[in-house]
Design a protein around this motif. Structure first.
Motif, mmCIF file in Angstrom:
data_model
loop_
_atom_site.group_PDB
_atom_site.id
_atom_site.type_symbol
_atom_site.label_atom_id
_atom_site.label_comp_id
_atom_site.label_asym_id
_atom_site.label_seq_id
_atom_site.Cartn_x
_atom_site.Cartn_y
_atom_site.Cartn_z
ATOM 1 N N ARG A 175 0.856 -1.190 0.000
ATOM 2 C CA ARG A 175 0.000 0.000 0.000
ATOM 3 C C ARG A 175 0.890 1.237 0.000
ATOM 4 N NH1 ARG A 175 -4.961 0.216 3.570
ATOM 5 N NH2 ARG A 175 -3.574 1.469 4.889
ATOM 6 N N ILE A 176 0.459 2.263 -0.727
ATOM 7 C CA ILE A 176 1.216 3.511 -0.830
ATOM 8 C C ILE A 176 0.252 4.677 -0.693
ATOM 9 C CG2 ILE A 176 2.649 4.978 -2.316
ATOM 10 C CD1 ILE A 176 3.655 2.483 -3.713
ATOM 11 N N VAL A 177 0.584 5.617 0.175
ATOM 12 C CA VAL A 177 -0.183 6.860 0.261
ATOM 13 C C VAL A 177 0.618 7.948 -0.442
ATOM 14 C CG1 VAL A 177 0.785 7.580 2.491
ATOM 15 C CG2 VAL A 177 -1.476 8.398 1.784
ATOM 16 N N ALA A 198 3.609 6.094 -13.453
ATOM 17 C CA ALA A 198 3.490 4.883 -14.270
ATOM 18 C C ALA A 198 3.324 3.640 -13.394
ATOM 19 C CB ALA A 198 4.721 4.745 -15.166
ATOM 20 N N VAL A 199 4.095 3.537 -12.325
ATOM 21 C CA VAL A 199 4.013 2.353 -11.457
ATOM 22 C C VAL A 199 2.666 2.316 -10.748
ATOM 23 C CG1 VAL A 199 5.009 1.219 -9.439
ATOM 24 C CG2 VAL A 199 6.505 2.184 -11.194
ATOM 25 N N LEU A 200 2.213 3.454 -10.257
ATOM 26 C CA LEU A 200 0.916 3.488 -9.584
ATOM 27 C C LEU A 200 -0.209 3.078 -10.531
ATOM 28 C CD1 LEU A 200 1.291 6.785 -7.504
ATOM 29 C CD2 LEU A 200 1.163 4.457 -6.597
ATOM 30 N N THR A 201 -0.148 3.557 -11.763
ATOM 31 C CA THR A 201 -1.196 3.226 -12.735
ATOM 32 C C THR A 201 -1.189 1.745 -13.108
ATOM 33 O OG1 THR A 201 -1.086 5.474 -13.649
ATOM 34 C CG2 THR A 201 -2.069 3.754 -15.037
ATOM 35 N N ARG A 202 -0.005 1.179 -13.243
ATOM 36 C CA ARG A 202 0.079 -0.198 -13.739
ATOM 37 C C ARG A 202 -0.124 -1.245 -12.637
ATOM 38 N NH1 ARG A 202 5.004 -2.808 -17.402
ATOM 39 N NH2 ARG A 202 4.104 -4.913 -17.565
ATOM 40 N N TYR A 203 0.383 -0.994 -11.453
ATOM 41 C CA TYR A 203 0.439 -2.058 -10.447
ATOM 42 C C TYR A 203 -0.479 -1.830 -9.237
ATOM 43 C CZ TYR A 203 4.660 -3.481 -12.948
ATOM 44 O OH TYR A 203 5.555 -3.885 -13.915
ATOM 45 N N CYS A 207 -7.592 3.444 -3.739
ATOM 46 C CA CYS A 207 -8.508 3.000 -2.693
ATOM 47 C C CYS A 207 -9.288 4.143 -2.059
ATOM 48 C CB CYS A 207 -7.735 2.283 -1.583
ATOM 49 S SG CYS A 207 -6.735 0.893 -2.149
ATOM 50 N N ALA A 208 -8.655 5.280 -1.850
ATOM 51 C CA ALA A 208 -9.313 6.391 -1.163
ATOM 52 C C ALA A 208 -8.693 7.694 -1.614
ATOM 53 C CB ALA A 208 -9.182 6.239 0.352
ATOM 54 N N LEU A 219 -4.765 7.115 -1.348
ATOM 55 C CA LEU A 219 -4.248 5.823 -0.886
ATOM 56 C C LEU A 219 -4.369 4.817 -2.026
ATOM 57 C CD1 LEU A 219 -3.197 3.970 1.399
ATOM 58 C CD2 LEU A 219 -5.602 3.465 1.920
ATOM 59 N N TYR A 220 -3.245 4.173 -2.349
ATOM 60 C CA TYR A 220 -3.188 3.136 -3.376
ATOM 61 C C TYR A 220 -2.848 1.796 -2.717
ATOM 62 C CZ TYR A 220 -2.875 6.845 -6.939
ATOM 63 O OH TYR A 220 -3.122 7.927 -7.745
#
Length: 226
Positions: A175-177, A198-203, A207-208, A219-220
């Motif tokens: 999880r990454i904020v 790019a990493v957030l979009t692909r993987y 969430c919020a 939040l991802y």
């Protein structure tokens, strides 16, 4: 215009320079210079030249002093009106709502959305104000992009890792904020910022989303881990 009007009146001159020779350039030159530079590169922010209003205060004070010598009632009335007119603005300036952003609210939001072991990213890197002002709200989180902190590196916001290293660190997180600019702002086009997006979009899945003054907190998480 008010300053120029006051400067045209006969003003006291008790020192080596007339008051207007000091106050008028102080009022006009700093903002005019910054505005001129901003035609080439946008830099104008009012707080950068706030000190220039000392020139306006000197001119207004000198004009009121001269008026008080001849028409005390008028001068007193103008002084009261000036204070009354400025009081609401002065009070509003001292509230969080007067700021273009609210790092304390952003830090609290990060604390509410996260748990120990989560990663944190700043998009762009200059959005580090919340962690710099409220480091306790980020305790237990992993900074995924930072190579060197601000003070050791002699910079305002620290130095980030190269883009491939940021990617490798991000892929170790479940999880990454992220602390982001508000919607509608142009995206920074550095290799590090492009890699983060790019990493957030692909993987990761979003969430919020929480909006605070001047920032957006997102939040991802990996699929199924929201």
């Amino acid at each position: 215009m008010i300053g120029l009007g006051c400067a045209r009146a006969p003003l006291p001159s008790r020192g080596p320079l007339p008051l207007r020779a000091v106050a008028l350039p102080l009022l006009l030159v700093p903002p005019a210079t910054l505005l001129a530079v901003s035609y080439v590169h946008p830099l104008y922010v009012d707080r950068y030249v706030l000190y220039a209003y000392v020139g306006l205060a000197l001119l207004l004070g000198a004009a009121l002093e001269r008026l008080a010598r001849t028409r005390r009632v008028v001068a007193g009335g103008l002084a009261v009106l000036s204070v009354a007119a400025l009081l609401p603005y002065s009070v509003q300036l001292r509230t969080p709502q007067s700021r273009i952003d609210d790092p304390l609210a952003a830090a609290r939001t990060v604390r509410e959305l996260t748990r120990p072991g989560d990663g944190v990213l700043f998009l762009p890197a200059r959005r580090r104000e919340p962690i710099m002002s409220s480091p306790g709200d980020f305790r237990g989180l992993r900074e995924l992009a930072l190579a060197r902190h601000a003070i050791p590196s002699g910079t305002l916001h620290g130095i980030e890792l190269p883009a491939p290293s940021i990617r490798a660190r991000m892929l170790t997180a479940g999880r990454i904020v992220t602390v982001n600019d508000p919607p509608g702002q142009p995206l920074d086009d550095t290799p590090q910022e492009r890699m983060k997006r790019a990493v957030l979009t692909r993987y990761f899945h979003r969430c919020a989303v929480r909006d605070v003054t001047g920032m957006r907190i997102v939040l991802y998480a990996r699929p199924g881990r929201c």
